[in-house]
Design a protein around this motif. Structure first.
Motif, mmCIF file in Angstrom:
data_model
loop_
_atom_site.group_PDB
_atom_site.id
_atom_site.type_symbol
_atom_site.label_atom_id
_atom_site.label_comp_id
_atom_site.label_asym_id
_atom_site.label_seq_id
_atom_site.Cartn_x
_atom_site.Cartn_y
_atom_site.Cartn_z
ATOM 1 N N GLY A 190 0.802 -1.209 0.000
ATOM 2 C CA GLY A 190 0.000 0.000 0.000
ATOM 3 C C GLY A 190 0.837 1.262 0.000
ATOM 4 N N ALA A 191 1.872 1.291 0.836
ATOM 5 C CA ALA A 191 2.746 2.467 0.894
ATOM 6 C C ALA A 191 3.470 2.683 -0.426
ATOM 7 N N ALA A 192 3.879 1.574 -1.069
ATOM 8 C CA ALA A 192 4.627 1.684 -2.314
ATOM 9 C C ALA A 192 3.753 2.102 -3.498
ATOM 10 N N LEU A 193 2.471 1.710 -3.480
ATOM 11 C CA LEU A 193 1.647 1.874 -4.679
ATOM 12 C C LEU A 193 0.457 2.814 -4.525
ATOM 13 N N GLU A 194 0.228 3.389 -3.350
ATOM 14 C CA GLU A 194 -0.940 4.251 -3.181
ATOM 15 C C GLU A 194 -0.944 5.405 -4.171
ATOM 16 N N SER A 195 0.183 6.072 -4.315
ATOM 17 C CA SER A 195 0.252 7.203 -5.238
ATOM 18 C C SER A 195 -0.034 6.765 -6.667
ATOM 19 N N SER A 196 0.517 5.632 -7.050
ATOM 20 C CA SER A 196 0.284 5.105 -8.396
ATOM 21 C C SER A 196 -1.180 4.756 -8.599
ATOM 22 N N MET A 197 -1.788 4.096 -7.597
ATOM 23 C CA MET A 197 -3.194 3.709 -7.706
ATOM 24 C C MET A 197 -4.119 4.926 -7.830
ATOM 25 N N ALA A 198 -3.706 6.046 -7.270
ATOM 26 C CA ALA A 198 -4.539 7.254 -7.306
ATOM 27 C C ALA A 198 -4.282 8.130 -8.529
ATOM 28 N N SER A 199 -3.338 7.731 -9.377
ATOM 29 C CA SER A 199 -2.868 8.627 -10.439
ATOM 30 C C SER A 199 -3.909 8.922 -11.523
ATOM 31 N N ARG A 200 -4.948 8.084 -11.638
ATOM 32 C CA ARG A 200 -6.012 8.347 -12.619
ATOM 33 C C ARG A 200 -7.314 8.780 -11.928
ATOM 34 N N GLY A 201 -7.185 9.201 -10.681
ATOM 35 C CA GLY A 201 -8.348 9.756 -9.989
ATOM 36 C C GLY A 201 -9.177 8.761 -9.216
ATOM 37 N N TRP A 202 -8.649 7.553 -8.975
ATOM 38 C CA TRP A 202 -9.413 6.558 -8.221
ATOM 39 C C TRP A 202 -9.552 7.019 -6.774
ATOM 40 N N ARG A 203 -10.758 7.153 -6.307
ATOM 41 C CA ARG A 203 -11.028 7.737 -4.997
ATOM 42 C C ARG A 203 -10.781 6.768 -3.844
ATOM 43 N N ASP A 204 -10.719 5.467 -4.137
ATOM 44 C CA ASP A 204 -10.540 4.476 -3.073
ATOM 45 C C ASP A 204 -9.084 4.054 -2.879
ATOM 46 N N ALA A 205 -8.155 4.767 -3.485
ATOM 47 C CA ALA A 205 -6.745 4.362 -3.411
ATOM 48 C C ALA A 205 -6.251 4.293 -1.966
ATOM 49 N N ALA A 206 -6.602 5.286 -1.152
ATOM 50 C CA ALA A 206 -6.132 5.295 0.238
ATOM 51 C C ALA A 206 -6.754 4.146 1.034
ATOM 52 N N ARG A 207 -8.050 3.866 0.792
ATOM 53 C CA ARG A 207 -8.703 2.764 1.500
ATOM 54 C C ARG A 207 -8.081 1.433 1.098
ATOM 55 N N TRP A 208 -7.804 1.282 -0.192
ATOM 56 C CA TRP A 208 -7.136 0.059 -0.637
ATOM 57 C C TRP A 208 -5.755 -0.068 -0.008
ATOM 58 N N ALA A 209 -4.986 1.037 0.005
ATOM 59 C CA ALA A 209 -3.624 1.000 0.533
ATOM 60 C C ALA A 209 -3.622 0.594 2.002
ATOM 61 N N ALA A 210 -4.648 1.006 2.738
ATOM 62 C CA ALA A 210 -4.722 0.637 4.153
ATOM 63 C C ALA A 210 -4.893 -0.867 4.329
ATOM 64 N N GLN A 211 -5.569 -1.516 3.376
ATOM 65 C CA GLN A 211 -5.737 -2.971 3.460
ATOM 66 C C GLN A 211 -4.488 -3.694 2.966
ATOM 67 N N ALA A 212 -3.781 -3.083 2.015
ATOM 68 C CA ALA A 212 -2.548 -3.687 1.480
ATOM 69 C C ALA A 212 -1.396 -3.331 2.413
ATOM 70 N N ASP A 213 -1.487 -3.810 3.642
ATOM 71 C CA ASP A 213 -0.615 -3.364 4.716
ATOM 72 C C ASP A 213 0.534 -4.320 5.007
ATOM 73 N N GLN A 214 1.012 -5.011 3.986
ATOM 74 C CA GLN A 214 2.111 -5.956 4.143
ATOM 75 C C GLN A 214 2.947 -5.982 2.871
ATOM 76 N N PRO A 215 4.160 -6.494 2.934
ATOM 77 C CA PRO A 215 4.956 -6.610 1.717
ATOM 78 C C PRO A 215 4.339 -7.609 0.742
ATOM 79 N N ALA A 216 4.657 -7.480 -0.516
ATOM 80 C CA ALA A 216 4.167 -8.406 -1.534
ATOM 81 C C ALA A 216 4.831 -9.769 -1.395
ATOM 82 N N PRO A 217 4.136 -10.827 -1.800
ATOM 83 C CA PRO A 217 4.828 -12.108 -1.951
ATOM 84 C C PRO A 217 5.775 -12.032 -3.142
ATOM 85 N N THR A 218 6.621 -13.029 -3.281
ATOM 86 C CA THR A 218 7.622 -13.018 -4.342
ATOM 87 C C THR A 218 6.971 -12.962 -5.721
ATOM 88 N N LEU A 219 7.387 -11.984 -6.518
ATOM 89 C CA LEU A 219 6.934 -11.920 -7.914
ATOM 90 C C LEU A 219 7.669 -12.983 -8.718
#
Length: 336
Positions: A190-219
């Protein structure tokens, strides 16, 4: 004083090379067999000397610029586990690892760095390669160590363990120390991608980022014989789902202002991670351009060594070779 120099083989999207550059190393030669990866490297660093060839076919005698370097670095394709050795594309990974070790005979760097799966450093199934590498490198006068690094310990928003071989000329080997964790708290998706998720005006980016509160699994980049891009095996997909992410595919763009995010309604109402966002989760800068079609671009990102990991390794190698890597990186900042 001149910079330390390196040759990088199986360079891919350039994650390891970028990290080494940040640590004060200067590339003499990079090579990769994938056309899109070569295009990626040349697009981002036009002055780098990039060779489009397979490591198996590479002849250092035809490229004397590769001789007399401080470091040979390599990120060969991940070796397979016992469960996947029957696949059509298995076996080549082991040959590329061995080819990297044989290359040491020809160019005789002062240090060697090989990055691959964590099991390469300790699991019984890769004991044969470790014995092979020990015999070859000890004969050439190197002492080496195997260890495992997790990218999350170096500020990368991803749990990504890597098996590392570092070999240093015997007279300098005692000075090498594996990198120690650089951060105390992991960076979350969430911390890494919140700004990116909001870049096209998505209003729920901050709410999503709060749920994405852990590191990603291995890509996982997958292989050329595998289908389209997704974010990894079943366990990883389940982990992504807890963060409200549809990991069964890779998105073409971030959500628009009208996107309804409601994971309880199923995949169609989960966000999708784009290739550009996957690159951020690998620690690439936003300015790094990945070339090719979507699946190829994601494959390059998924296979890459996170640049912050490459930087930490580069600084540790520099410390062993010259005592004070700051000599070579004066004026460098991580924003470069």
């Amino acid at each position: 004083m001149s910079k330390l120099t390196f040759v990088d083989v199986c360079s891919g999207a350039g994650g390891l090379a970028l990290g080494l550059e940040r640590a004060g190393f200067e590339p003499r030669l990079l090579l990769d067999e994938d056309n899109d990866a070569v295009t990626t490297l040349r697009a981002n660093r036009p002055r780098w000397n990039v060779l489009h060839t397979d490591l198996i076919d590479f002849d250092p005698a035809e490229h004397p610029v590769s001789h007399d370097v401080d470091l040979l670095a390599a990120s060969p394709p991940r070796v397979k586990s016992n469960a996947t050795v029957g696949r059509a594309d298995s076996g080549m990974e082991e040959r590329l690892l061995e080819a990297t070790v044989y290359l040491v005979h020809a160019i005789r760097p002062r240090a060697v760095l090989i990055e691959n799966v964590p099991g390469l450093a300790h699991s019984d199934e890769h004991q044969r390669f470790r014995d092979f590498a020990r015999a070859e490198l000890a004969h050439l006068g190197y002492e080496f160590t195997w260890f495992v690094m997790n990218a999350v310990d170096f500020g990368v928003p991803q749990n990504r363990k890597q098996g590392i071989l570092v070999a240093v000329e015997r007279q300098r080997a005692a000075a090498f120390r594996p990198p120690t964790p650089a951060v105390q708290e992991p960076t979350t998706v969430g911390a890494a991608l919140e700004s990116s998720m909001a870049s096209r005006g998505w209003r729920d980016a901050a709410r999503w980022a709060a749920q994405a509160d852990q590191p990603a699994p291995t890509l996982v980049g997958g292989s050329k014989n595998r289908g389209g891009a997704d974010l990894g095996p079943t366990g990883a997909k389940r982990k992504w789902a807890t963060m409200g992410v549809n990991a069964h595919t890779v998105g073409d763009q971030v959500p628009g202002p009208d996107f309804v995010w409601d994971p309880e309604l199923g995949r169609d109402n989960m966000v999708k991670i784009t290739v550009e966002q996957a690159a951020l989760l690998q620690g690439f800068p936003e300015s790094w351009e990945i070339s090719g079609r979507k699946t190829s671009r994601y494959r390059q990102v998924g296979h890459a060594t996170p640049p912050p990991v490459g930087e930490a390794l580069g600084r540790a190698v520099a410390q062993a070779l010259v005592g004070d890597p700051a000599i070579f990186v004066a004026g460098y900042t991580s924003a470069t």
